[in-house]
Design an enzyme around this catalytic site. Structure first.
Site, short mmCIF file in Angstrom:
data_model
loop_
_atom_site.label_atom_id
_atom_site.label_comp_id
_atom_site.label_asym_id
_atom_site.label_seq_id
_atom_site.Cartn_x
_atom_site.Cartn_y
_atom_site.Cartn_z
N SER A 19 0.69 -1.34 -0.01
CA SER A 19 -0.29 0.06 0.13
C SER A 19 0.73 1.02 -0.31
O SER A 19 1.85 1.02 0.99
CB SER A 19 -0.44 0.47 1.43
OG SER A 19 -1.87 1.41 1.21
N THR A 66 -9.11 -2.28 3.22
CA THR A 66 -9.48 -1.77 1.87
C THR A 66 -8.78 -3.66 1.55
O THR A 66 -9.92 -4.49 2.47
CB THR A 66 -7.64 -1.91 0.72
OG1 THR A 66 -7.38 -2.19 0.02
CG2 THR A 66 -6.53 -2.43 1.86
N LYS A 70 -14.28 -4.45 2.99
CA LYS A 70 -15.17 -3.24 2.76
C LYS A 70 -16.57 -3.35 3.07
O LYS A 70 -17.49 -2.41 3.48
CB LYS A 70 -14.81 -2.12 1.03
CG LYS A 70 -13.85 -1.51 1.17
CD LYS A 70 -13.41 -0.79 -0.24
CE LYS A 70 -12.06 -0.10 -0.42
NZ LYS A 70 -11.69 0.18 -1.83
N ASP A 107 -14.17 6.49 -1.51
CA ASP A 107 -13.88 5.93 -3.17
C ASP A 107 -14.75 6.45 -4.02
O ASP A 107 -13.86 7.18 -5.00
CB ASP A 107 -14.16 4.84 -3.28
CG ASP A 107 -13.30 2.98 -1.97
OD1 ASP A 107 -12.17 4.47 -1.98
OD2 ASP A 107 -13.24 2.59 -1.95
N GLY A 134 -15.91 -4.15 -6.23
CA GLY A 134 -16.55 -2.88 -5.24
C GLY A 134 -16.20 -1.97 -5.87
O GLY A 134 -16.80 -0.88 -5.31
N GLY A 244 -5.05 5.30 -11.53
CA GLY A 244 -6.05 5.80 -9.99
C GLY A 244 -4.93 6.14 -9.09
O GLY A 244 -5.45 6.12 -8.02
#
Ligand code: NDP
Length: 282
Positions: A19, A66, A70, A107, A134, A244
């Site tokens: 991450s 994450t 979720k 998000d 998701g 992203g």
């Protein structure tokens, strides 16, 4: 100098070791002057609720969530925001008074913030959304809020149908079959599949006609090199694209805002992260 309070935040997921969130929050700390700990915690799949509740019972004030937790975070939250309610998914938790846990989903608003920042999206546009997991569900309400119309295509058609039928109460969305995707007549094409994680490029686009000068490509997946989806677009003459990373920073900024009431400088953090990239993306 006023004495600053020390806050504690954690990112829960499985896996989480790759991450970029800790570095993003470190930059937020620098540009807001707020000191806090932000760490990552890999959680076994059946342990999520126990670990999160323990964290909030002891020293935790906020958390990010994450893959794959979720939906579980949504169920665990005592109260949720409207945007979490709409998507049945929570990526940020905050401890309120009396140990109440608030769940939110940043998000979608993070993605929209980034698309606006890039000047990639406008009211009433036509969007092709690839993927029905998701992340796709998280961003749909925000795209529909601009009165955009969405065609959703997915490897598993039934999942696209299910998502379209759930969100149609919020705006114009329909599922289309891969075989019916002949001409890419869209302003924006968004990849919300996880195919890129395995360096795959199953985007169903190979046999389509499209006009790169009229169409923007946005990949929710991000990497230090060009993602397979963006590589495909570039190979076909496309020049307006982004991955992203901006969405990741923006959703984190909204999480930070929920926790502290301060919205950090997003652009400066994106610039810092993009400096490490092996390609020019914006
Ligand atoms: P999910 O597991 O919920 O959904 C995965 C989706 O990808 C499904 O639609 C699945 O199709 C599709 N898919 C998987 N493999 C392939 C393949 N080989 N070819 C075609 N389709 C495939 O994942 P998420 O929705 O949570 O995440 C999707 C992506 O979004 C990931 O890359 C993730 O990193 C990224 N993401 C980025 C964020 C950011 O801030 N930038 C935030 C959240 C996610 P099927 O239904 O057929 O299985």
């Amino acid at each position: 100098m006023p004495i600053q309070k020390k806050y504690n935040y954690l990112l829960f997921g499985n896996p989480v070791h790759h991450s970029k969130s800790p570095i993003i929050y470190k930059y937020f700390s620098h540009n807001t002057g707020l000191m806090f700990d932000y760490n990552i915690k890999q959680v076994e799949n059946n342990m999520f609720s126990n670990v999160v509740l323990e964290f909030f019972k002891t020293y935790g004030q906020g958390a990010n969530v994450t893959v794959p937790f979720k939906e579980e975070a949504y169920k665990l939250s005592h109260i949720v925001t409207r945007r979490a309610q709409m998507t049945h998914s929570v990526n940020v938790l905050k401890k309120l008074k009396n140990n109440i846990i608030l769940g939110d989903n940043t998000d979608g608003i993070g993605c929209l913030y980034d698309l606006n920042r890039l000047n990639f999206i406008h009211m009433n546009q036509k969007i092709l959304l690839i993927g029905a997991g998701g992340a796709a569900r998280g961003i749909i309400p925000n795209l529909l809020s601009l009165n955009c119309s969405i065609d959703i295509v997915n490897r598993t058609f039934s999942r696209a149908l299910h998502v379209a039928s759930y969100f149609k109460k919020f705006g114009f969305i329909k599922a289309i079959r891969i075989d019916d995707l002949k001409v890419l007549n869209y302003h924006v094409v968004i990849n919300a599949t996880s195919a890129g994680i395995h360096q795959e490029c199953s985007f169903f686009l190979d046999n389509t006609i499209f006009y790169p000068e009229r169409t923007v490509f946005y990949d929710l997946f991000y990497d230090d090199k060009l993602t397979p989806f963006l590589q495909w677009y570039q190979d076909h003459g496309g020049i307006y694209y982004a991955d992203g990373i901006g969405m990741l920073v923006s959703q984190a900024a909204y999480s930070f805002y929920l926790w502290n009431g301060i919205f950090p400088n997003v652009q400066s953090v994106i610039n810092l992260l993009n400096k490490n990239k092996k390609y020019f993306c914006e």
